[in-house]
Design a protein around this motif. Sequence first.
Motif, PDB file in Angstrom:
ATOM      1  N   PRO A 175       0.229  -4.033   0.535  1.00 53.52           N
ATOM      2  CA  PRO A 175       1.350  -3.638  -0.214  1.00 53.52           C
ATOM      3  C   PRO A 175       0.858  -2.365  -1.165  1.00 53.52           C
ATOM      4  N   ILE A 176      -0.401  -2.498  -1.646  1.00 51.58           N
ATOM      5  CA  ILE A 176      -0.503  -1.118  -2.337  1.00 51.58           C
ATOM      6  C   ILE A 176      -0.381   0.151  -1.636  1.00 51.58           C
ATOM      7  N   LEU A 177      -1.008   0.000  -0.324  1.00 56.34           N
ATOM      8  CA  LEU A 177      -0.604   1.071   0.411  1.00 56.34           C
ATOM      9  C   LEU A 177       0.583   1.578   0.907  1.00 56.34           C
ATOM     10  N   LEU A 178       1.527   0.530   1.036  1.00 57.43           N
ATOM     11  CA  LEU A 178       2.957   0.847   1.180  1.00 57.43           C
ATOM     12  C   LEU A 178       3.897   1.393  -0.093  1.00 57.43           C
ATOM     13  N   VAL A 179       3.449   0.884  -1.107  1.00 65.28           N
ATOM     14  CA  VAL A 179       4.208   1.235  -2.414  1.00 65.28           C
ATOM     15  C   VAL A 179       3.630   2.810  -2.592  1.00 65.28           C
ATOM     16  N   ALA A 180       2.174   3.191  -2.525  1.00 64.68           N
ATOM     17  CA  ALA A 180       1.789   4.283  -2.637  1.00 64.68           C
ATOM     18  C   ALA A 180       2.416   5.608  -1.606  1.00 64.68           C
ATOM     19  N   LEU A 181       2.519   4.881  -0.459  1.00 62.72           N
ATOM     20  CA  LEU A 181       2.897   5.953   0.495  1.00 62.72           C
ATOM     21  C   LEU A 181       4.547   6.213   0.414  1.00 62.72           C
ATOM     22  N   VAL A 182       5.199   5.185   0.260  1.00 61.58           N
ATOM     23  CA  VAL A 182       6.656   5.559  -0.209  1.00 61.58           C
ATOM     24  C   VAL A 182       6.779   6.343  -1.374  1.00 61.58           C
ATOM     25  N   GLY A 183       6.057   6.191  -2.541  1.00 64.98           N
ATOM     26  CA  GLY A 183       6.126   6.862  -3.794  1.00 64.98           C
ATOM     27  C   GLY A 183       5.777   8.388  -3.399  1.00 64.98           C
ATOM     28  N   TRP A 184       4.570   8.762  -2.359  1.00 60.50           N
ATOM     29  CA  TRP A 184       4.246  10.044  -2.578  1.00 60.50           C
ATOM     30  C   TRP A 184       5.323  10.663  -1.553  1.00 60.50           C
ATOM     31  N   VAL A 185       5.891   9.931  -0.702  1.00 63.48           N
ATOM     32  CA  VAL A 185       6.991  10.652   0.173  1.00 63.48           C
ATOM     33  C   VAL A 185       8.358  10.900  -0.551  1.00 63.48           C
ATOM     34  N   TYR A 186       8.563  10.112  -1.461  1.00 63.98           N
ATOM     35  CA  TYR A 186       9.887  10.123  -2.088  1.00 63.98           C
ATOM     36  C   TYR A 186       9.748  10.749  -3.407  1.00 63.98           C
ATOM     37  N   GLU A 187       8.711  11.280  -3.950  1.00 62.89           N
ATOM     38  CA  GLU A 187       8.496  11.591  -5.425  1.00 62.89           C
ATOM     39  C   GLU A 187       9.381  12.791  -5.815  1.00 62.89           C
TER      40      GLU A 187
END
Length: 139
Positions: free
Chosen positions: A119-131
């Motif tokens: 879950p941390i990986l998914l949140v970080a990946l979405v946050g990085w892509v959509y920042e």
Amino acid sequence: MRANSIIFWITAAFFGLMAATYSIWSWIYYDGHIEWVGTVALTLSALLGVFLGFFLGRTAKGFGGLLPEDRLDANIDDADPEMGHFSPWSWWPFFLGGAVAIMALGLAVGFWIAFIGVPILLVALVGWVYEYYRGNFAR
């Protein structure tokens, strides 16, 4: 670039020589048996040097043998100026690396730890892509 190619050819020759030496030495030490892990590792290192030396040699010929970085009279803008888009203020790569480290720890210690990292990986990946779609830097 030709100098880089020569360095990798020398590296390939060195690792090839060391692979042969290691094979002979292990054959003598283990009474006719070869220790395969080191032999294969050194041989693959020699092959990597061959691949890189060949690639850099062929690429140097395509550029005419001299890159802008190799010329003393070259300007900074002579090379390719566009290196990509980087976010020096972003914290998301840090969290992404931490999540991958937690998942690797899960492989080493216990598989249940990897379930914490997903879950941390998914949140970080979405946050990085959509920042760049929200906040001060939205486009």
